[in-house]
Motif scaffolding. Structure first.
Motif, PDB file in Angstrom:
ATOM      1  N   GLN A  34       0.308  12.334 -10.564  1.00 40.99           N
ATOM      2  CA  GLN A  34      -0.625  13.174  -9.804  1.00 40.99           C
ATOM      3  C   GLN A  34      -0.372  14.668 -10.065  1.00 40.99           C
ATOM      4  O   GLN A  34      -0.488  15.510  -9.183  1.00 40.99           O
ATOM      5  N   VAL A 136      -1.241  17.030  -2.771  1.00 37.13           N
ATOM      6  CA  VAL A 136      -2.085  15.977  -3.336  1.00 37.13           C
ATOM      7  C   VAL A 136      -1.448  14.595  -3.161  1.00 37.13           C
ATOM      8  O   VAL A 136      -2.163  13.595  -3.047  1.00 37.13           O
ATOM      9  N   SER A 137      -0.125  14.528  -3.119  1.00 38.45           N
ATOM     10  CA  SER A 137       0.545  13.228  -3.072  1.00 38.45           C
ATOM     11  C   SER A 137       0.939  12.785  -1.659  1.00 38.45           C
ATOM     12  O   SER A 137       1.546  11.731  -1.483  1.00 38.45           O
TER      13      SER A 137
END
Ligand code: A3P
Length: 320
Positions: A34, A136-137
């Protein structure tokens, strides 16, 4: 207690075989997932968290890039949230425990702790949970619940110098040391654990602009300059503002003193203790100052870091 390579799930092994890889600074290779770099073990727990972790609305996440002041933030928020439970600074848990033992990382914990997180049996509410994961993760439930995120970052040059010093303090002896040049090159290419640094900061910065109720964005330098202002901001943000009575009793100063670099770094537990991860607690306390980069970086290195910072953050409103 930590996951061994052979314990990785088939899903994780398969994923890893398809990911770009880099040599790590202090040991195992890193894999890009990611957009960010992780060891296989951390990747494995990230996948578990993304699948299983259930955030609660009352959770408070302390999010940082490594070496941006996580230890300090953990101490301050722990002391704030628990100030009524532990009013006496002499007998405070921070006197006998390193802050990392009091506030654990979501993605660095032995699996047993995920059970605790899942069922809330052992961690009192509000749960204080730290993470270095990029925005994002984060597990979807963290993004979608009403839980709060406090993000602390630091100017890229000090962050890099601190990271380099830390890596050399914890690197296994047989691996030698990382040179400043080589490490800078890697940092600038983004290939360090949880890197690229600039993307990590930018992800949280953007979220803080879009969602200021959810995410409080703090800078180490501003905290150092006006710690009392930021302590009050944090307290309000996480829903435990200081009362007039507490203000008049000097609670702000008491917490800041307890959590100061001088106090914490001189405690026996932080001078000669060990964490369950095996790290000496002392490696988390080096200088605790702003601007130490001036003592280490050449003009060329400074130009390189400044240029990347300018390119990566151009137009974002983010600067140091
Ligand atoms: P230096 O290496 O520049 O000294 P992290 O906690 O994210 O690992 O970051 C470590 C950095 O925070 C180190 O920076 C460390 O000295 C500093 N630090 C640790 N405790 C601190 C405190 N109580 N106040 C200010 N800085 C602190």
């Amino acid at each position: 207690k930590y996951l061994q390579e052979e314990e990785l799930t088939e899903e994780c092994k398969e994923l890893i075989s398809s990911l770009p890889t880099e040599k790590g600074w202090i040991g195992p290779p890193l894999y890009q997932f990611q957009g960010f770099w992780h060891s296989s073990k951390i990747l494995s727990t990230i996948l578990t968290c993304q699948k299983n972790f259930q955030a609660q609305d009352s959770d408070i996440f302390l999010t940082t890039t490594p070496k941006s002041g996580t230890t300090w933030l953990k101490a301050i928020v722990f002391a704030l949230v628990n100030r009524r439970k532990y009013p006496d600074p002499i007998n405070h848990p921070l006197v006998t425990n390193n802050p990392h033992a009091l506030v654990r990382y979501l993605e660095l914990e032995p699996r047993i702790d995920y059970q605790a997180y899942d069922t809330s049996t052992t961690i009192a509410s509000p749960r204080l949970i730290a993470t270095h994961l990029p925005f994002v993760s984060l597990p979807e439930s963290v993004k979608n619940s009403a839980c709060k995120l406090v993000y602390l970052c630091r100017n890229p040059k000090d962050n890099f110098v601190s990271f380099w010093q830390f890596a050399n303090a914890v690197i296994p002896k047989e691996m030698g040391t990382n040179s400043l040049e080589e490490t800078l090159d890697k940092f600038c290419r983004g290939g360090n654990i949880y890197g690229p640094f600039w993307d990590h900061v930018l992800g949280y910065w953007k979220e803080s602009l879009e969602n200021p109720q959810k995410l409080l964005f703090l800078k180490y330098e501003e905290m150092k300059e006006h710690p009392e202002i930021h302590l009050r901001r944090i307290a309000e943000f996480i829903g435990c503002p200081l009362s007039l009575e507490e203000e008049s009793k000097g609670v702000v100063d008491d917490i800041l003193k307890l959590c100061s670099f001088d106090t914490l770094s001189n405690l026996e537990v932080n001078k000669s203790g060990k964490l369950s991860s095996g790290h000496d607690t002392s490696v988390f306390f080096r200088r605790g100052e702003v601007g130490d980069w001036k003592n280490h970086l050449t003009p060329e290195m400074i130009r390189k870091l400044d240029q990347i910072t300018e390119e990566k953050w151009r137009g974002s409103g983010l600067s140091f």
